[in-house]
Write a protein that holds these residues in place. Structure first.
Motif, PDB file in Angstrom:
ATOM      1  N   VAL A  36      -5.142 -20.812  15.904  1.00 27.28           N
ATOM      2  CA  VAL A  36      -4.792 -22.016  16.655  1.00 27.28           C
ATOM      3  C   VAL A  36      -3.445 -21.746  17.304  1.00 27.28           C
ATOM      4  O   VAL A  36      -2.434 -21.590  16.611  1.00 27.28           O
ATOM      5  CB  VAL A  36      -4.687 -23.253  15.744  1.00 27.28           C
ATOM      6  CG1 VAL A  36      -4.502 -24.509  16.579  1.00 27.28           C
ATOM      7  CG2 VAL A  36      -5.897 -23.368  14.848  1.00 27.28           C
ATOM      8  N   LEU A  37      -3.421 -21.641  18.624  1.00 27.84           N
ATOM      9  CA  LEU A  37      -2.209 -21.326  19.361  1.00 27.84           C
ATOM     10  C   LEU A  37      -1.509 -22.621  19.742  1.00 27.84           C
ATOM     11  O   LEU A  37      -2.100 -23.506  20.369  1.00 27.84           O
ATOM     12  CB  LEU A  37      -2.546 -20.511  20.604  1.00 27.84           C
ATOM     13  CG  LEU A  37      -3.259 -19.180  20.332  1.00 27.84           C
ATOM     14  CD1 LEU A  37      -3.770 -18.570  21.622  1.00 27.84           C
ATOM     15  CD2 LEU A  37      -2.338 -18.211  19.602  1.00 27.84           C
ATOM     16  N   ILE A  38      -0.223 -22.719  19.360  1.00 27.09           N
ATOM     17  CA  ILE A  38       0.535 -23.957  19.528  1.00 27.09           C
ATOM     18  C   ILE A  38       1.849 -23.640  20.235  1.00 27.09           C
ATOM     19  O   ILE A  38       2.656 -22.848  19.709  1.00 27.09           O
ATOM     20  CB  ILE A  38       0.850 -24.593  18.160  1.00 27.09           C
ATOM     21  CG1 ILE A  38      -0.434 -24.730  17.317  1.00 27.09           C
ATOM     22  CG2 ILE A  38       1.544 -25.940  18.336  1.00 27.09           C
ATOM     23  CD1 ILE A  38      -0.163 -25.039  15.860  1.00 27.09           C
ATOM     24  N   PRO A  39       2.111 -24.206  21.406  1.00 26.43           N
ATOM     25  CA  PRO A  39       3.429 -24.016  22.021  1.00 26.43           C
ATOM     26  C   PRO A  39       4.529 -24.501  21.077  1.00 26.43           C
ATOM     27  O   PRO A  39       4.473 -25.633  20.583  1.00 26.43           O
ATOM     28  CB  PRO A  39       3.352 -24.879  23.293  1.00 26.43           C
ATOM     29  CG  PRO A  39       1.886 -24.949  23.608  1.00 26.43           C
ATOM     30  CD  PRO A  39       1.198 -24.988  22.267  1.00 26.43           C
ATOM     31  N   ALA A  40       5.495 -23.646  20.795  1.00 25.10           N
ATOM     32  CA  ALA A  40       6.522 -23.949  19.799  1.00 25.10           C
ATOM     33  C   ALA A  40       7.264 -25.241  20.119  1.00 25.10           C
ATOM     34  O   ALA A  40       7.568 -26.040  19.219  1.00 25.10           O
ATOM     35  CB  ALA A  40       7.497 -22.784  19.693  1.00 25.10           C
ATOM     36  N   GLN A  41       7.565 -25.465  21.391  1.00 21.27           N
ATOM     37  CA  GLN A  41       8.332 -26.649  21.762  1.00 21.27           C
ATOM     38  C   GLN A  41       7.583 -27.931  21.446  1.00 21.27           C
ATOM     39  O   GLN A  41       8.209 -28.979  21.253  1.00 21.27           O
ATOM     40  CB  GLN A  41       8.702 -26.591  23.240  1.00 21.27           C
ATOM     41  CG  GLN A  41       9.741 -25.522  23.567  1.00 21.27           C
ATOM     42  CD  GLN A  41      10.268 -25.634  24.985  1.00 21.27           C
ATOM     43  OE1 GLN A  41       9.678 -26.312  25.822  1.00 21.27           O
ATOM     44  NE2 GLN A  41      11.385 -24.970  25.246  1.00 21.27           N
ATOM     45  N   SER A  42       6.254 -27.882  21.364  1.00 19.13           N
ATOM     46  CA  SER A  42       5.468 -29.070  21.026  1.00 19.13           C
ATOM     47  C   SER A  42       5.758 -29.554  19.612  1.00 19.13           C
ATOM     48  O   SER A  42       5.524 -30.721  19.290  1.00 19.13           O
ATOM     49  CB  SER A  42       3.974 -28.776  21.170  1.00 19.13           C
ATOM     50  OG  SER A  42       3.632 -28.431  22.498  1.00 19.13           O
ATOM     51  N   LEU A  43       6.246 -28.650  18.759  1.00 14.46           N
ATOM     52  CA  LEU A  43       6.590 -29.009  17.383  1.00 14.46           C
ATOM     53  C   LEU A  43       8.098 -28.976  17.157  1.00 14.46           C
ATOM     54  O   LEU A  43       8.561 -28.885  16.016  1.00 14.46           O
ATOM     55  CB  LEU A  43       5.873 -28.071  16.401  1.00 14.46           C
ATOM     56  CG  LEU A  43       4.345 -28.217  16.342  1.00 14.46           C
ATOM     57  CD1 LEU A  43       3.755 -27.250  15.329  1.00 14.46           C
ATOM     58  CD2 LEU A  43       3.942 -29.639  15.999  1.00 14.46           C
ATOM     59  N   GLY A  44       8.860 -29.041  18.245  1.00 10.84           N
ATOM     60  CA  GLY A  44      10.315 -29.109  18.127  1.00 10.84           C
ATOM     61  C   GLY A  44      10.981 -27.807  17.753  1.00 10.84           C
ATOM     62  O   GLY A  44      12.104 -27.802  17.254  1.00 10.84           O
ATOM     63  N   LYS A  45      10.310 -26.676  18.006  1.00  8.82           N
ATOM     64  CA  LYS A  45      10.876 -25.378  17.684  1.00  8.82           C
ATOM     65  C   LYS A  45      11.068 -24.562  18.964  1.00  8.82           C
ATOM     66  O   LYS A  45      10.405 -24.788  19.974  1.00  8.82           O
ATOM     67  CB  LYS A  45       9.960 -24.609  16.722  1.00  8.82           C
ATOM     68  CG  LYS A  45       9.764 -25.292  15.382  1.00  8.82           C
ATOM     69  CD  LYS A  45      11.070 -25.413  14.614  1.00  8.82           C
ATOM     70  CE  LYS A  45      10.865 -26.064  13.259  1.00  8.82           C
ATOM     71  NZ  LYS A  45      12.145 -26.231  12.526  1.00  8.82           N
ATOM     72  N   SER A  46      11.972 -23.577  18.899  1.00  4.74           N
ATOM     73  CA  SER A  46      12.170 -22.687  20.040  1.00  4.74           C
ATOM     74  C   SER A  46      11.123 -21.587  20.057  1.00  4.74           C
ATOM     75  O   SER A  46      10.780 -21.050  21.110  1.00  4.74           O
ATOM     76  CB  SER A  46      13.569 -22.057  19.988  1.00  4.74           C
ATOM     77  OG  SER A  46      13.676 -21.166  18.879  1.00  4.74           O
ATOM     78  N   GLY A  47      10.619 -21.232  18.872  1.00  5.77           N
ATOM     79  CA  GLY A  47       9.698 -20.114  18.751  1.00  5.77           C
ATOM     80  C   GLY A  47      10.402 -18.802  18.473  1.00  5.77           C
ATOM     81  O   GLY A  47       9.749 -17.770  18.293  1.00  5.77           O
ATOM     82  N   TYR A  48      11.738 -18.836  18.398  1.00  5.52           N
ATOM     83  CA  TYR A  48      12.518 -17.625  18.145  1.00  5.52           C
ATOM     84  C   TYR A  48      13.154 -17.654  16.752  1.00  5.52           C
ATOM     85  O   TYR A  48      13.941 -16.771  16.398  1.00  5.52           O
ATOM     86  CB  TYR A  48      13.604 -17.454  19.211  1.00  5.52           C
ATOM     87  CG  TYR A  48      13.087 -17.607  20.621  1.00  5.52           C
ATOM     88  CD1 TYR A  48      12.009 -16.855  21.082  1.00  5.52           C
ATOM     89  CD2 TYR A  48      13.652 -18.531  21.500  1.00  5.52           C
ATOM     90  CE1 TYR A  48      11.510 -17.006  22.357  1.00  5.52           C
ATOM     91  CE2 TYR A  48      13.157 -18.689  22.794  1.00  5.52           C
ATOM     92  CZ  TYR A  48      12.085 -17.926  23.216  1.00  5.52           C
ATOM     93  OH  TYR A  48      11.597 -18.090  24.487  1.00  5.52           O
ATOM     94  N   GLU A  49      12.815 -18.667  15.960  1.00 11.94           N
ATOM     95  CA  GLU A  49      13.395 -18.789  14.621  1.00 11.94           C
ATOM     96  C   GLU A  49      12.961 -17.627  13.725  1.00 11.94           C
ATOM     97  O   GLU A  49      11.896 -17.036  13.912  1.00 11.94           O
ATOM     98  CB  GLU A  49      12.936 -20.103  13.963  1.00 11.94           C
ATOM     99  CG  GLU A  49      13.487 -21.367  14.606  1.00 11.94           C
ATOM    100  CD  GLU A  49      12.650 -21.859  15.773  1.00 11.94           C
ATOM    101  OE1 GLU A  49      12.973 -22.921  16.330  1.00 11.94           O
ATOM    102  OE2 GLU A  49      11.651 -21.164  16.131  1.00 11.94           O
ATOM    103  N   LYS A  50      13.779 -17.325  12.743  1.00 10.24           N
ATOM    104  CA  LYS A  50      13.407 -16.326  11.738  1.00 10.24           C
ATOM    105  C   LYS A  50      12.384 -16.950  10.787  1.00 10.24           C
ATOM    106  O   LYS A  50      12.359 -18.171  10.592  1.00 10.24           O
ATOM    107  CB  LYS A  50      14.644 -15.858  10.970  1.00 10.24           C
ATOM    108  CG  LYS A  50      15.620 -15.072  11.827  1.00 10.24           C
ATOM    109  CD  LYS A  50      16.776 -14.546  10.996  1.00 10.24           C
ATOM    110  CE  LYS A  50      17.776 -13.781  11.866  1.00 10.24           C
ATOM    111  NZ  LYS A  50      17.152 -12.624  12.543  1.00 10.24           N
TER     112      LYS A  50
END
Length: 350
Positions: free
Chosen positions: A199-213
């Motif tokens: 399930v591919l989810i754009p990170a920003q849709s969940l309040g994340k940048s997607g670059y977190e460790k």
């Protein structure tokens, strides 16, 4: 105490026990009990077995000569859970797959040819076929070489993997819901089954940048709750039923590349973030970048040609896509991995 032959191998960015099917019970429950005993399942350190206390190091590959004329060997992957005594054989593992060809050659299941031996592998979990090109100069497997993959120290001999029929590996359809975009909890996602249902989810849709460790994501309980809610709904929509006790589908956060790649990903297994990237998951991500109408398309930055570079917490991973006509289900994916034999001997069962 009973003992059975065992080889510990690193395949890609995973590590686990490699066993011949003939040394295990045929009945699934008895077989799984043996696997849990070998790995020490049910303890966070897997202190009473050879597991490493992490999903990436609590894996088993069961290999057998194949009766299928399209394959040389059968490979059954088993994910042995760490914190609970349970074995999941629903998914494939492309990293462990990296070492299957070498194991098969060294155990006489496939005859070596110099300088490279192609091993035709049927993944029993998903009934899909993979060709593994193993370096065999002088007719013997070599693990030494100059190939480097992110997430693994040093270099080793390259292993080329080509996934021949990855579309619909578990569900029978590349887009199991019949749509390229679905909406769960107000979040637009793409459910795709290409080597692995994800399930591919754009990170920003969940309040994340997607670059977190990974540790930062794993430590956010509310984020994990939202992620699991989406995964459970996606599992139902993909025809997988109630997936609370299944490791598929895998949720994946995607974001624009930050370091010259095509896309950035944070892959979950499914309740902890992978410190690198699963090969089967990478094939699904890369394929979504090449198919119109997915949530990946607005995020990805393709470089031209059919190579997709996926950035992950451990570095990056290249997937080469080969198009065969306009049908997205006909995409073929290839990747270079490495493997290493760590020890061989006998493992004792209580």
């Amino acid at each position: 105490m009973k003992k059975i032959p065992c080889v510990m191998m690193r395949g890609g960015t995973s590590r686990g026990a490699f066993l011949l099917a003939q040394h295990l019970p045929q009945e699934p429950r008895q077989r799984d009990n043996v696997l849990m005993a070998i790995m020490g399942s049910g303890n966070e350190l897997e202190i009473d077995g050879i597991g490493g206390g992490n999903p990436l190091t609590s894996k088993v590959a069961i290999v057998d000569r194949s009766a299928d004329p399209a394959a040389d060997v059968d490979y059954l992957f088993a994910q042995v859970l760490v914190h609970e005594q349970r074995v999941d054989t629903t998914p494939n593992c492309g990293n462990m797959l990296s070492a299957v060809g070498s194991f098969a050659i060294e155990h006489g299941l496939v005859n070596a040819t110099a300088p490279v031996t192609r091993v035709r592998i049927r993944n029993v979990n998903t009934n899909t076929y993979i060709e593994a090109d193993v370096q065999t100069p002088d007719g013997a497997v070599t693990y030494d070489g100059e190939a480097r993959i992110d997430g693994v120290p040093g270099t080793a001999a390259p292993v080329g993997l080509t996934f021949l029929n990855a579309a619909g590996a578990k569900t029978g359809h590349i887009f199991p819901t019949g749509r390229r975009i679905d909406c769960f909890d107000g979040v637009e996602v793409t459910c795709i089954d290409m080597a692995m249902p994800v399930v591919l989810i754009p990170a920003q849709s969940l309040g994340k940048s997607g670059y977190e460790k990974p540790a930062e994501l794993d430590g956010d309980a509310e984020f994990l709750r939202r992620l699991e809610s989406i995964r459970l709904q996606a599992g139902e929509a993909m025809g997988l039923g109630d997936v609370r006790n299944s490791v598929i589908p895998k949720p994946v956060l995607i974001s624009p590349p930050a370091d010259g790649g095509s896309i950035c990903a944070r892959y979950f297994m499914p309740h902890a973030c992978h410190k690198a990237l699963a090969i089967t998951g990478a094939i699904a991500i890369a394929s979504s970048c090449a198919i119109e109408g997915t949530v990946s398309q607005p995020v990805a930055r393709p470089k031209g040609g059919d190579k997709i570079t996926i950035e992950h917490p451990g570095g990056s991973l290249d997937i080469a896509l080969a198009r065969q006509g306009t049908d997205p289900a006909a995409l073929r994916a290839s990747v270079i991995r490495t493997a290493r034999k760590i020890f061989s001997g006998e493992v004792y069962l209580p």
